[in-house]
Write a protein that holds these residues in place. Structure first.
Motif, PDB file in Angstrom:
ATOM      1  N   ALA A 226      61.877  45.501  51.442  1.00 38.21           N
ATOM      2  CA  ALA A 226      62.313  46.863  51.158  1.00 38.21           C
ATOM      3  C   ALA A 226      61.148  47.707  50.638  1.00 38.21           C
ATOM      4  N   LEU A 227      60.320  47.095  49.768  1.00 36.45           N
ATOM      5  CA  LEU A 227      59.159  47.818  49.236  1.00 36.45           C
ATOM      6  C   LEU A 227      58.175  48.146  50.354  1.00 36.45           C
ATOM      7  N   LEU A 228      57.930  47.170  51.231  1.00 39.69           N
ATOM      8  CA  LEU A 228      57.010  47.399  52.338  1.00 39.69           C
ATOM      9  C   LEU A 228      57.527  48.475  53.281  1.00 39.69           C
ATOM     10  N   GLN A 229      58.839  48.484  53.509  1.00 35.87           N
ATOM     11  CA  GLN A 229      59.421  49.512  54.379  1.00 35.87           C
ATOM     12  C   GLN A 229      59.267  50.896  53.758  1.00 35.87           C
ATOM     13  N   GLU A 230      59.483  50.978  52.435  1.00 35.85           N
ATOM     14  CA  GLU A 230      59.296  52.260  51.754  1.00 35.85           C
ATOM     15  C   GLU A 230      57.834  52.693  51.810  1.00 35.85           C
ATOM     16  N   MET A 231      56.935  51.732  51.612  1.00 30.29           N
ATOM     17  CA  MET A 231      55.507  52.050  51.672  1.00 30.29           C
ATOM     18  C   MET A 231      55.117  52.472  53.089  1.00 30.29           C
ATOM     19  N   GLU A 232      55.720  51.808  54.081  1.00 32.21           N
ATOM     20  CA  GLU A 232      55.431  52.170  55.472  1.00 32.21           C
ATOM     21  C   GLU A 232      55.878  53.606  55.759  1.00 32.21           C
ATOM     22  N   LYS A 233      57.069  53.962  55.235  1.00 36.00           N
ATOM     23  CA  LYS A 233      57.552  55.336  55.415  1.00 36.00           C
ATOM     24  C   LYS A 233      56.596  56.331  54.746  1.00 36.00           C
ATOM     25  N   GLU A 234      56.149  55.989  53.520  1.00 32.67           N
ATOM     26  CA  GLU A 234      55.246  56.887  52.801  1.00 32.67           C
ATOM     27  C   GLU A 234      53.909  56.997  53.527  1.00 32.67           C
ATOM     28  N   GLN A 235      53.427  55.830  54.025  1.00 28.41           N
ATOM     29  CA  GLN A 235      52.174  55.851  54.777  1.00 28.41           C
ATOM     30  C   GLN A 235      52.308  56.682  56.044  1.00 28.41           C
ATOM     31  N   GLN A 236      53.484  56.563  56.691  1.00 28.38           N
ATOM     32  CA  GLN A 236      53.707  57.352  57.894  1.00 28.38           C
ATOM     33  C   GLN A 236      53.748  58.835  57.570  1.00 28.38           C
ATOM     34  N   ARG A 237      54.382  59.175  56.408  1.00 25.96           N
ATOM     35  CA  ARG A 237      54.443  60.579  56.005  1.00 25.96           C
ATOM     36  C   ARG A 237      53.033  61.122  55.755  1.00 25.96           C
ATOM     37  N   ILE A 238      52.215  60.294  55.074  1.00 23.90           N
ATOM     38  CA  ILE A 238      50.842  60.718  54.801  1.00 23.90           C
ATOM     39  C   ILE A 238      50.055  60.817  56.104  1.00 23.90           C
ATOM     40  N   GLN A 239      50.259  59.826  56.979  1.00 22.05           N
ATOM     41  CA  GLN A 239      49.561  59.852  58.260  1.00 22.05           C
ATOM     42  C   GLN A 239      49.949  61.078  59.073  1.00 22.05           C
ATOM     43  N   ASP A 240      51.246  61.406  59.041  1.00 22.46           N
ATOM     44  CA  ASP A 240      51.707  62.618  59.735  1.00 22.46           C
ATOM     45  C   ASP A 240      51.052  63.862  59.152  1.00 22.46           C
ATOM     46  N   SER A 241      50.915  63.865  57.807  1.00 20.94           N
ATOM     47  CA  SER A 241      50.273  65.000  57.151  1.00 20.94           C
ATOM     48  C   SER A 241      48.802  65.102  57.546  1.00 20.94           C
ATOM     49  N   ILE A 242      48.129  63.931  57.577  1.00 20.15           N
ATOM     50  CA  ILE A 242      46.723  63.918  57.994  1.00 20.15           C
ATOM     51  C   ILE A 242      46.591  64.378  59.432  1.00 20.15           C
ATOM     52  N   THR A 243      47.494  63.868  60.283  1.00 17.74           N
ATOM     53  CA  THR A 243      47.461  64.242  61.698  1.00 17.74           C
ATOM     54  C   THR A 243      47.679  65.737  61.872  1.00 17.74           C
ATOM     55  N   ALA A 244      48.635  66.290  61.079  1.00 18.92           N
ATOM     56  CA  ALA A 244      48.911  67.726  61.161  1.00 18.92           C
ATOM     57  C   ALA A 244      47.694  68.549  60.723  1.00 18.92           C
ATOM     58  N   GLN A 245      47.018  68.080  59.649  1.00 17.36           N
ATOM     59  CA  GLN A 245      45.821  68.790  59.172  1.00 17.36           C
ATOM     60  C   GLN A 245      44.702  68.699  60.204  1.00 17.36           C
ATOM     61  N   GLN A 246      44.536  67.500  60.771  1.00 21.22           N
ATOM     62  CA  GLN A 246      43.512  67.331  61.799  1.00 21.22           C
ATOM     63  C   GLN A 246      43.819  68.185  63.016  1.00 21.22           C
ATOM     64  N   LYS A 247      45.109  68.254  63.348  1.00 21.12           N
ATOM     65  CA  LYS A 247      45.505  69.080  64.493  1.00 21.12           C
ATOM     66  C   LYS A 247      45.209  70.552  64.225  1.00 21.12           C
ATOM     67  N   ALA A 248      45.505  70.984  62.975  1.00 21.62           N
ATOM     68  CA  ALA A 248      45.229  72.377  62.628  1.00 21.62           C
ATOM     69  C   ALA A 248      43.731  72.671  62.686  1.00 21.62           C
ATOM     70  N   ASP A 249      42.915  71.718  62.173  1.00 21.14           N
ATOM     71  CA  ASP A 249      41.457  71.901  62.236  1.00 21.14           C
ATOM     72  C   ASP A 249      40.983  71.937  63.678  1.00 21.14           C
ATOM     73  N   GLU A 250      41.549  71.048  64.501  1.00 22.22           N
ATOM     74  CA  GLU A 250      41.145  71.003  65.903  1.00 22.22           C
ATOM     75  C   GLU A 250      41.558  72.274  66.638  1.00 22.22           C
ATOM     76  N   GLU A 251      42.767  72.768  66.320  1.00 25.36           N
ATOM     77  CA  GLU A 251      43.222  74.004  66.952  1.00 25.36           C
ATOM     78  C   GLU A 251      42.322  75.182  66.568  1.00 25.36           C
ATOM     79  N   ALA A 252      41.885  75.205  65.297  1.00 23.71           N
ATOM     80  CA  ALA A 252      40.981  76.284  64.861  1.00 23.71           C
ATOM     81  C   ALA A 252      39.642  76.200  65.602  1.00 23.71           C
ATOM     82  N   ARG A 253      39.136  74.966  65.751  1.00 23.08           N
ATOM     83  CA  ARG A 253      37.872  74.795  66.482  1.00 23.08           C
ATOM     84  C   ARG A 253      38.030  75.204  67.942  1.00 23.08           C
ATOM     85  N   LEU A 254      39.139  74.765  68.534  1.00 25.12           N
ATOM     86  CA  LEU A 254      39.370  75.100  69.939  1.00 25.12           C
ATOM     87  C   LEU A 254      39.547  76.601  70.136  1.00 25.12           C
TER      88      LEU A 254
END
Length: 391
Positions: free
Chosen positions: A212-240
Motif C-alpha cells: 500500500a505504501l509503495l502504491q501511494e509512493m508510485e502515485k506521488e511519483q507519477q504526480r511529480i513526474q506528470d508535473s515535471i513532464t508538464a513543465q518540460q512540455k511548457a519549456d519545449e513549447e516556448a522554445r518551439l
C-alpha cells in the motif's frame, strides 16, 4: 534555456522518493504461505492415568509411547486460516503404568483415528514468523485399554517452519469419551516432522502495508513526474514558439519569391500533365500485356515529351478489368506495367525517371465490377496503363 526552480525541486524530490522506494521494496520476507496440503510423520504420547489434567507432566507413571514413528496425518489448510486433518496413531500402554487410576497389569495396544478442524491463530495475532500456533476441535475413535470409544477432541499446538515446505509440528489433544460409563478421558501429545506441498503464497500484513505504501509512493511519483513532464512540455513549447517565430520571419522574407517560383512550377506541371493526358492511355486486349503498334506510337510521343523535359519523372499505373481472380488480375497488371516501362527504357529514358505501380482490378473507371454485367467496350476501358507526373 535555464531550468526552472520548481522543476529542480521536483526532480530532487522524485529522486529521493525513488531511493526510498528501493529501500522499502517488497522482499521474500513479506510473503507468507496461505494455503497448502500437509503430511506429518512422528510419534505420540498418551496419558490415560485418570488424572491427566491434574498432573500433565507425569512422565514416569502416566506417559506411554513407543520407540518408533507412531503417528501420521494428512491435512488441507486454507487461506482463511481453517484446516481439516485426518490423524492415525498407534501406541502401547506399558505394564506398570497408571491407566484409569490403577497400575496396568500388562501391555495393551492403543489405536486412534481422529478428524479435526483447526484454526491458525496468526490470523488473530498477526504474522509471527516461523512460529505458527493453532487450536482445533474434532472427533474420533479410540481403542485403548481394550475398550473402544468415540471421543470429542480439542487440540492446541504450534508448528515451526524451516522453509516453505519443511517444519516441525507440536500439539496436545484432550480426548473426552462419548461413553462415560465404560471408558476414561485422556490426553495425547504429538511431535512430528511436517511436509507441506501445493503451497500457495500471498503477502503478509506487513507486506500488504508495504505494498500500500509503495502504491501511494508510485502515485506521488507519477504526480511529480506528470508535473515535471508538464513543465518540460511548457519549456519545449516556448522554445518551439521562438523557433517558429524566427522561421516565420525568415519565411516571410522569401514568401514572394517562393510563391512566384511555385506558381511557375505548378503551371508548368499542369501544362505537362495536360499534355500527357491528351496522349491518352495504353489499352490492352483481354488477358494480354503486349503492346500494339498504336500503343507504341503513344509511348513514342511520351518519350518525346520526357526527352524535351529532362527533369520530368513519370509513374506508370497499370490496371485490369474485373474479370478473373484478384490474384490473376494483380499479376496481369504487373506484367502490363513492366512491359510499358520496358518499352520506354528501351527508347533511352533512364530508369530513375520512370517507375511503375500495379493495381489489378482495384481502380475501375466505371461500374463494371464482379457484380455488374457489362459489354466488352466498357470492360476495355479498364484494361489500361495511365501516366502520372511524380514530384
Amino acid at each position: 534555456m535555464k531550468t526552472s526552480k520548481p522543476l529542480v525541486v521536483a526532480l530532487v524530490f522524485l529522486s529521493t522518493s525513488i531511493l526510498f522506494a528501493q529501500d522499502v521494496g517488497l522482499t521474500k520476507k513479506d510473503s507468507i504461505v496461505q494455503s497448502f496440503w500437509m503430511i506429518t510423520l512422528g510419534t505420540n504420547i498418551v496419558d490415560d492415568s485418570g488424572d491427566e489434567f491434574g498432573d500433565l507432566l507425569d512422565l514416569s507413571d502416566g506417559w506411554n509411547m513407543v520407540p518408533f514413528p507412531s503417528r501420521i496425518s494428512v491435512g488441507r489448510y486454507f487461506e482463511n486460516g481453517l484446516g481439516v486433518e485426518a490423524i492415525g496413531t498407534y501406541n502401547r500402554y506399558k505394564e506398570g503404568k497408571i491407566v484409569d487410576n490403577v497400575p496396568n497389569p500388562e501391555e495393551v495396544d492403543y489405536l486412534g483415528l481422529d478428524f479435526r478442524v483447526s484454526y491458525d491463530l496468526n490470523m488473530i495475532l498477526g504474522e509471527t514468523g516461523f512460529f505458527d500456533p493453532y487450536i482445533g476441535i474434532g472427533a474420533g475413535y479410540t481403542d485403548a485399554n481394550n475398550q473402544g470409544r468415540g471421543t470429542y477432541n480439542a487440540v492446541v499446538g504450534f508448528r515451526t517452519w524451516f522453509s516453505d515446505h519443511w517444519g516441525l509440528d507440536f500439539n496436545s489433544s484432550g480426548k473426552w469419551t462419548m461413553n462415560t460409563e465404560n471408558s476414561s478421558n485422556h490426553i495425547q501429545h504429538a511431535l512430528g516432522v511436517a511436509y507441506r506441498f501445493e503451497v500457495e503464497k500471498g503477502l503478509s500484513r506487513k507486506g500488504e502495508e508495504k505494498l500500500a505504501l509503495l502504491q501511494e509512493m508510485e502515485k506521488e511519483q507519477q504526480r511529480i513526474q506528470d508535473s515535471i513532464t508538464a513543465q518540460q512540455k511548457a519549456d519545449e513549447e516556448a522554445r518551439l514558439l521562438a523557433e517558429r517565430l524566427k522561421r516565420e520571419q525568415e519565411a516571410a522574407e522569401l514568401a514572394s519569391a517562393e510563391k512566384a517560383k511555385k506558381e511557375a512550377e505548378d503551371a508548368k506541371r499542369e501544362s505537362l500533365q495536360t499534355k500527357i493526358n491528351d496522349l491518352g492511355n495504353v489499352y490492352f486486349k483481354l488477358n494480354s500485356s503486349y503492346l500494339t503498334s498504336r500503343d507504341k506510337e503513344l509511348l513514342d510521343e511520351l518519350v518525346s515529351i520526357m526527352e524535351s523535359e529532362p527533369k520530368l519523372v513519370i509513374q506508370v499505373n497499370a490496371h485490369t478489368d474485373s474479370r478473373g481472380t484478384d490474384k490473376y488480375n494483380q499479376w496481369l497488371s504487373e506484367r502490363r506495367a513492366q512491359r510499358t516501362v520496358e518499352y520506354v527504357l528501351a527508347k533511352g529514358i533512364s530508369k530513375e525517371r520512370i517507375s511503375q505501380e500495379a493495381f489489378g482490378e482495384k481502380r475501375l473507371v466505371n461500374e463494371c465490377d464482379d457484380n455488374v454485367l457489362c459489354p466488352e467496350t466498357k470492360h476495355a476501358k479498364n484494361r489500361r496503363s495511365a501516366f502520372t507526373i511524380m514530384d
